[in-house]
Design a protein around this motif. Structure first.
Motif, PDB file in Angstrom:
ATOM      1  N   ARG A 139       0.827  -1.214   0.000  1.00  0.00           N
ATOM      2  CA  ARG A 139       0.000   0.000   0.000  1.00  0.00           C
ATOM      3  C   ARG A 139       0.861   1.262   0.000  1.00  0.00           C
ATOM      4  NH1 ARG A 139      -2.927  -1.634   3.632  1.00  0.00           N
ATOM      5  NH2 ARG A 139      -1.838  -0.777   5.432  1.00  0.00           N
ATOM      6  N   SER A 191      -2.184   2.103  -9.685  1.00  0.00           N
ATOM      7  CA  SER A 191      -3.133   1.276  -8.947  1.00  0.00           C
ATOM      8  C   SER A 191      -3.386  -0.044  -9.665  1.00  0.00           C
ATOM      9  CB  SER A 191      -4.449   2.044  -8.764  1.00  0.00           C
ATOM     10  OG  SER A 191      -5.417   1.234  -8.141  1.00  0.00           O
ATOM     11  N   ARG A 195      -2.688  -3.890  -8.259  1.00  0.00           N
ATOM     12  CA  ARG A 195      -3.754  -4.891  -8.158  1.00  0.00           C
ATOM     13  C   ARG A 195      -3.478  -6.107  -9.041  1.00  0.00           C
ATOM     14  NH1 ARG A 195      -8.029  -2.502 -10.408  1.00  0.00           N
ATOM     15  NH2 ARG A 195      -7.091  -0.471 -10.782  1.00  0.00           N
ATOM     16  N   CYS A 198      -0.695  -8.227  -7.352  1.00  0.00           N
ATOM     17  CA  CYS A 198      -1.215  -8.952  -6.189  1.00  0.00           C
ATOM     18  C   CYS A 198      -2.120 -10.100  -6.610  1.00  0.00           C
ATOM     19  CB  CYS A 198      -1.969  -7.987  -5.274  1.00  0.00           C
ATOM     20  SG  CYS A 198      -0.900  -6.855  -4.358  1.00  0.00           S
ATOM     21  N   HIS A 303      -5.996  -6.869  -2.321  1.00  0.00           N
ATOM     22  CA  HIS A 303      -5.811  -6.091  -3.553  1.00  0.00           C
ATOM     23  C   HIS A 303      -6.187  -6.883  -4.803  1.00  0.00           C
ATOM     24  CE1 HIS A 303      -3.584  -3.131  -1.161  1.00  0.00           C
ATOM     25  NE2 HIS A 303      -2.937  -4.147  -0.624  1.00  0.00           N
TER      26      HIS A 303
END
Length: 308
Positions: A139, A191, A195, A198, A303
């Motif tokens: 994060r 972002s 994502r 992950c 995520h």
């Protein structure tokens, strides 16, 4: 944080607020508003100091918070030296008193944030409890890269204002809109990268855990005739794929300036544990590796986005 936690630690907000006020006041002392600047400088200092006692209590409750405190201190120091000028210019813009000459120092400060913030975050990233901190590590990497990119775009905008607002004011509106779109694009890209990575790691961890389960069953006395070598090879292939993912940078494709998903030493230790579990000749030999893999999977679960 629960409602009780908010009531107990709301004074922590005094620290960043006080630092910002302090930085803004310090910047004003160099201009015509020296009295106001001195007052804000002192008020900001008092506010920041008032948050130290609850901060100490907050850190003592959880050993994981100590590393976060170091990050906060580093970012506070960086903010103290870089945010004063941009904030002062933003206030002047809001008042309608900004001059082209005001934007040059703001552009320099914002460019320092763009260039320095990712390195500061990478340098100050805690080196203990790495798997327990993994969700926060991911994060923080994404957020710091987003802030850095935004600062870089704002630096370009400030430079253009300093250079062309007096001579070519008309095109600046369209340029500003273009830069806003660029900011939205780079934010989305960072972002989406986080994502997607992950999601891939979560999938590869799940595959490896299933291969380890299959291998564990093959080692049981009742199924001693199963082809353990084939199952070991399948587990090794799954681990090879996951190992590549774990060394991938979270926030950017440039490894020299990005933050890897896991530190190299953690990946190396996990490599030893996983391979030892694969080569073990008894059921449950990969128990230690399984615990680490489960921690990684849990961190990635927050995520997951299969459409990223």
């Amino acid at each position: 944080m629960t409602a009780h936690g908010v009531r107990a630690y709301w004074r922590l907000a005094c620290i960043p607020i006080g630092i910002l006020i302090n930085a803004y006041g310090n910047n004003l002392t160099d201009g015509d508003d020296r009295t106001l600047g001195l007052v804000l400088f002192l008020v900001g200092g008092v506010l920041a100091i008032s948050g130290m006692t609850p901060l100490k209590r907050f850190l003592e409750e959880n050993p994981l918070r100590d590393g976060l405190f170091k990050i906060v201190v580093a970012l506070s120091g960086m903010a103290l030296f870089t945010l004063g000028t941009p904030i002062a210019v933003a206030v002047k813009v809001a008042k309608g008193t900004a001059q082209p000459i005001d934007f040059s120092p703001a552009a320099m400060s914002l460019m320092l944030i763009y260039l320095g913030l990712p390195f500061v975050m990478r340098w100050m990233e805690p080196k203990d409890f790495l798997l327990q901190r993994l969700a926060g590590r991911v994060r923080r990497a994404a957020i710091s890269r987003t802030i850095a990119n935004a600062a870089g775009i704002l630096a370009i905008a400030a430079f253009l204002n300093a250079r062309f607002s007096a001579t070519y004011p008309a095109p600046l509106l369209s340029i500003a809109l273009t830069l806003l779109v660029a900011m939205a694009v780079v934010t989305h890209k960072t972002s989406a990268r986080t994502r997607k990575l992950c999601t891939q790691i979560h999938t590869d961890v799940q595959s490896l855990l299933r291969d380890l389960d299959t291998l564990n069953l093959a080692r049981s006395p009742r199924r001693a005739d199963d082809k353990q070598a084939d199952k070991q090879m399948a587990a090794r292939r799954s681990w090879d794929a996951l190992k590549r993912d774990l060394s991938t940078t979270v926030d950017t494709g440039y490894r020299s300036i990005g933050l890897p998903f896991l530190a190299d030493e953690v990946v190396a230790e996990l490599d030893r544990n996983v391979l030892a579990g694969i080569d073990a000749d008894y059921p449950g030999g990969a128990a230690r590796a399984r615990a680490d893999l489960q921690a990684i999977q849990d961190a990635c679960a927050r995520h997951i986005d299969v459409l990223a």
